[in-house]
Motif scaffolding. Structure first.
Motif, mmCIF file in Angstrom:
data_model
loop_
_atom_site.group_PDB
_atom_site.id
_atom_site.type_symbol
_atom_site.label_atom_id
_atom_site.label_comp_id
_atom_site.label_asym_id
_atom_site.label_seq_id
_atom_site.Cartn_x
_atom_site.Cartn_y
_atom_site.Cartn_z
ATOM 1 N N HIS A 29 4.211 12.966 2.875
ATOM 2 C CA HIS A 29 3.284 11.817 2.735
ATOM 3 C C HIS A 29 3.762 10.642 3.581
ATOM 4 O O HIS A 29 3.851 9.515 3.110
ATOM 5 C CB HIS A 29 3.182 11.424 1.259
ATOM 6 N N GLY A 30 4.078 10.923 4.879
ATOM 7 C CA GLY A 30 4.409 9.785 5.738
ATOM 8 C C GLY A 30 5.886 9.636 5.975
ATOM 9 O O GLY A 30 6.380 9.903 7.052
ATOM 10 N N TYR A 33 10.934 9.867 0.927
ATOM 11 C CA TYR A 33 11.183 8.853 -0.105
ATOM 12 C C TYR A 33 12.575 9.028 -0.703
ATOM 13 O O TYR A 33 13.007 10.157 -0.950
ATOM 14 C CB TYR A 33 10.139 8.974 -1.211
ATOM 15 N N LEU A 80 7.168 14.334 -1.558
ATOM 16 C CA LEU A 80 7.590 12.941 -1.287
ATOM 17 C C LEU A 80 8.948 12.954 -0.581
ATOM 18 O O LEU A 80 9.160 12.260 0.416
ATOM 19 C CB LEU A 80 7.723 12.157 -2.596
ATOM 20 N N THR A 129 0.835 -1.218 0.000
ATOM 21 C CA THR A 129 0.000 0.000 0.000
ATOM 22 C C THR A 129 0.863 1.259 0.000
ATOM 23 O O THR A 129 0.441 2.295 -0.501
ATOM 24 C CB THR A 129 -0.906 0.040 1.257
ATOM 25 N N SER A 130 2.062 1.170 0.539
ATOM 26 C CA SER A 130 2.965 2.327 0.437
ATOM 27 C C SER A 130 4.400 1.806 0.418
ATOM 28 O O SER A 130 4.691 0.701 0.852
ATOM 29 C CB SER A 130 2.771 3.286 1.621
ATOM 30 N N GLY A 136 6.528 -1.420 -3.622
ATOM 31 C CA GLY A 136 5.629 -0.281 -3.472
ATOM 32 C C GLY A 136 6.332 1.016 -3.855
ATOM 33 O O GLY A 136 7.473 1.007 -4.321
ATOM 34 N N GLY A 137 5.657 2.149 -3.665
ATOM 35 C CA GLY A 137 6.228 3.443 -4.054
ATOM 36 C C GLY A 137 5.567 3.917 -5.344
ATOM 37 O O GLY A 137 4.432 3.544 -5.649
ATOM 38 N N LEU A 171 -1.390 4.520 -1.678
ATOM 39 C CA LEU A 171 -1.129 5.756 -0.902
ATOM 40 C C LEU A 171 -0.507 6.826 -1.792
ATOM 41 O O LEU A 171 -0.985 7.961 -1.874
ATOM 42 C CB LEU A 171 -0.197 5.455 0.286
ATOM 43 N N GLU A 172 0.573 6.456 -2.503
ATOM 44 C CA GLU A 172 1.276 7.452 -3.325
ATOM 45 C C GLU A 172 0.386 7.954 -4.454
ATOM 46 O O GLU A 172 0.393 9.139 -4.791
ATOM 47 C CB GLU A 172 2.556 6.836 -3.898
ATOM 48 N N THR A 215 8.895 3.179 -0.078
ATOM 49 C CA THR A 215 9.869 4.184 0.388
ATOM 50 C C THR A 215 10.662 4.777 -0.780
ATOM 51 O O THR A 215 11.575 5.566 -0.575
ATOM 52 C CB THR A 215 10.884 3.516 1.357
ATOM 53 N N TYR A 240 10.652 6.703 -4.695
ATOM 54 C CA TYR A 240 9.990 7.218 -5.904
ATOM 55 C C TYR A 240 10.994 7.030 -7.040
ATOM 56 O O TYR A 240 12.206 6.878 -6.790
ATOM 57 C CB TYR A 240 9.561 8.688 -5.735
#
Ligand code: AHG
Ligand code: MN
Ligand code: MN
Ligand code: MN
Length: 340
Positions: free
Chosen positions: A241-242, A245, A236, A210-211, A264-265, A327-328, A213, A215
């Motif tokens: 956003h958390g 990245y 990012l 779902t998410s 993810g990412g 998420l992203e 680390t 980009y």
């Protein structure tokens, strides 16, 4: 591990696709798996040359410029020819289109019984061949339109939106050779086992986290990214956003996407000055990757809409391409909405 145990129990991609066909389309005559075996054979032929590129004079430029305006690499041409040959001897394939061929090809006299259309990027990441970095093959499978007149231009069979895909997949020729595909029933990964020459199931039912680390974008074009993209990437990086990245960018779509699928990412190829409509090609890069991403719980956009909804006008048309986890991609679409 499966191979080393005393009781060898492996699932090859041929077994897997046949089981899927039986489960989801009982009427299937196995002709789809016959088609898929043509693609996997061509990728094994390509793989054997990728692994020896420096020895076989298959590295380097072929001396021609393709319809994309790129200097064709020898391996581009080899991979393209391998797929055209292997699909050409599969009588259920009516039409093919390739990054390396300007026009779509209808195999002789196939407009009647040919059921399938195959669109492909025979060698993705060509600029990485000479420096021994992962490259790939991407394919997208569509049904031959029923209502097409016999003498229709084969391009009409190819210009279908991504939602019409019946299957899609890619092979990454990386530290190992992995085939990832979907027929609309989840995403499955197979690792080529050189000791038996088969793609063996290694990643069943892949789900995109779902998410993540990372980009992934070519920040060398930062100055020409539209401002909303720069703002989004800045957010990012700064952890809005958390978490903050890190950047991973390989320059081969299949490798950058495969990492995004497993870890993810988000991957972004925004519009740039050099490619105002984006660089990636809709039919044989964005759509097949988008189908796989969606089937694994991810989202794929052109910056404004779902990539797979785009009605293609040209075989080689390009599109901005942003693909990632929930998420992203939610944060990305908010960043884009904020600008309208
Ligand atoms: P191809 O080698 O099939 O022409 O595709 C290259 C594409 C894609 O693999 C990658 O994501 C992108 O080009 C990289 O472009 P930049 O070098 O502009 O970052
Ligand atoms: Mn490509
Ligand atoms: Mn290519
Ligand atoms: Mn190319």
């Amino acid at each position: 591990r499966a191979m080393e145990s005393s009781k060898p129990s492996i699932t090859t991609v041929q077994q897997h696709i046949l089981a899927e066909q039986r489960k989801y389309s009982p009427a299937a005559s196995g002709s789809f798996s016959w088609l898929l075996s043509g693609i996997t054979l061509a990728t094994k032929m390509t793989e054997s040359r990728v692994r020896r590129a420096g020895l076989l004079e298959v590295a380097g430029a072929a001396g021609a410029i393709n319809v994309q305006g790129e200097a064709q690499q020898i391996l581009d041409v080899y991979a393209d020819q391998a797929l055209i040959h292997c699909l050409g001897v599969r009588e259920n394939v009516a039409v093919i289109a390739s990054e390396e061929n300007e026009e779509a090809i209808m195999f002789d006299g196939r407009s009647g019984e040919g059921k399938y259309v195959v669109v492909f990027d025979p060698l993705d990441g060509s600029s990485n061949i000479d420096v021994n970095v992962s490259v790939g093959t991407i394919f997208s499978i569509l049904s031959m339109p029923k209502d097409l007149p016999k003498d229709a231009d084969p391009r009409e069979a190819v210009l279908q939106p991504g939602v019409k895909q019946i299957a899609a997949g890619y092979v990454v020729y990386g530290s190992s050779t992995i085939l990832v595909y979907t027929t609309g029933h989840g995403v499955h990964g197979f690792t080529l086992d050189p000791s038996v020459g088969a793609y063996v199931l290694s990643h069943e039912n892949i789900r995109m986290p779902t998410s993540g680390t990372y980009y992934s974008s070519n920040d060398g074009y930062w100055e020409s990214f539209p401002q909303p993209y720069r703002d989004f990437i800045t957010d990012l990086r700064s952890g809005v956003h958390g978490q903050s990245y890190a950047l991973r960018y390989i320059g081969s779509l299949v490798a950058d996407f495969h990492r995004t699928l497993l870890k993810g990412g988000i991957f972004l190829y925004p519009p740039t000055e050099k490619n105002p409509d984006g660089k990636l090609r809709l039919l044989y890069e964005a759509n097949p990757i988008a189908f796989i991403a969606e089937q694994a719980g991810g989202i794929a956009s052109d910056g404004m809409q779902r990539v797979m909804d785009i009605q293609p006008e040209e075989i080689h048309q390009r599109t901005p391409f942003i693909v990632g986890g929930p998420l992203e991609m939610a944060a990305f679409s908010q960043a884009m909405e904020a600008t309208v």
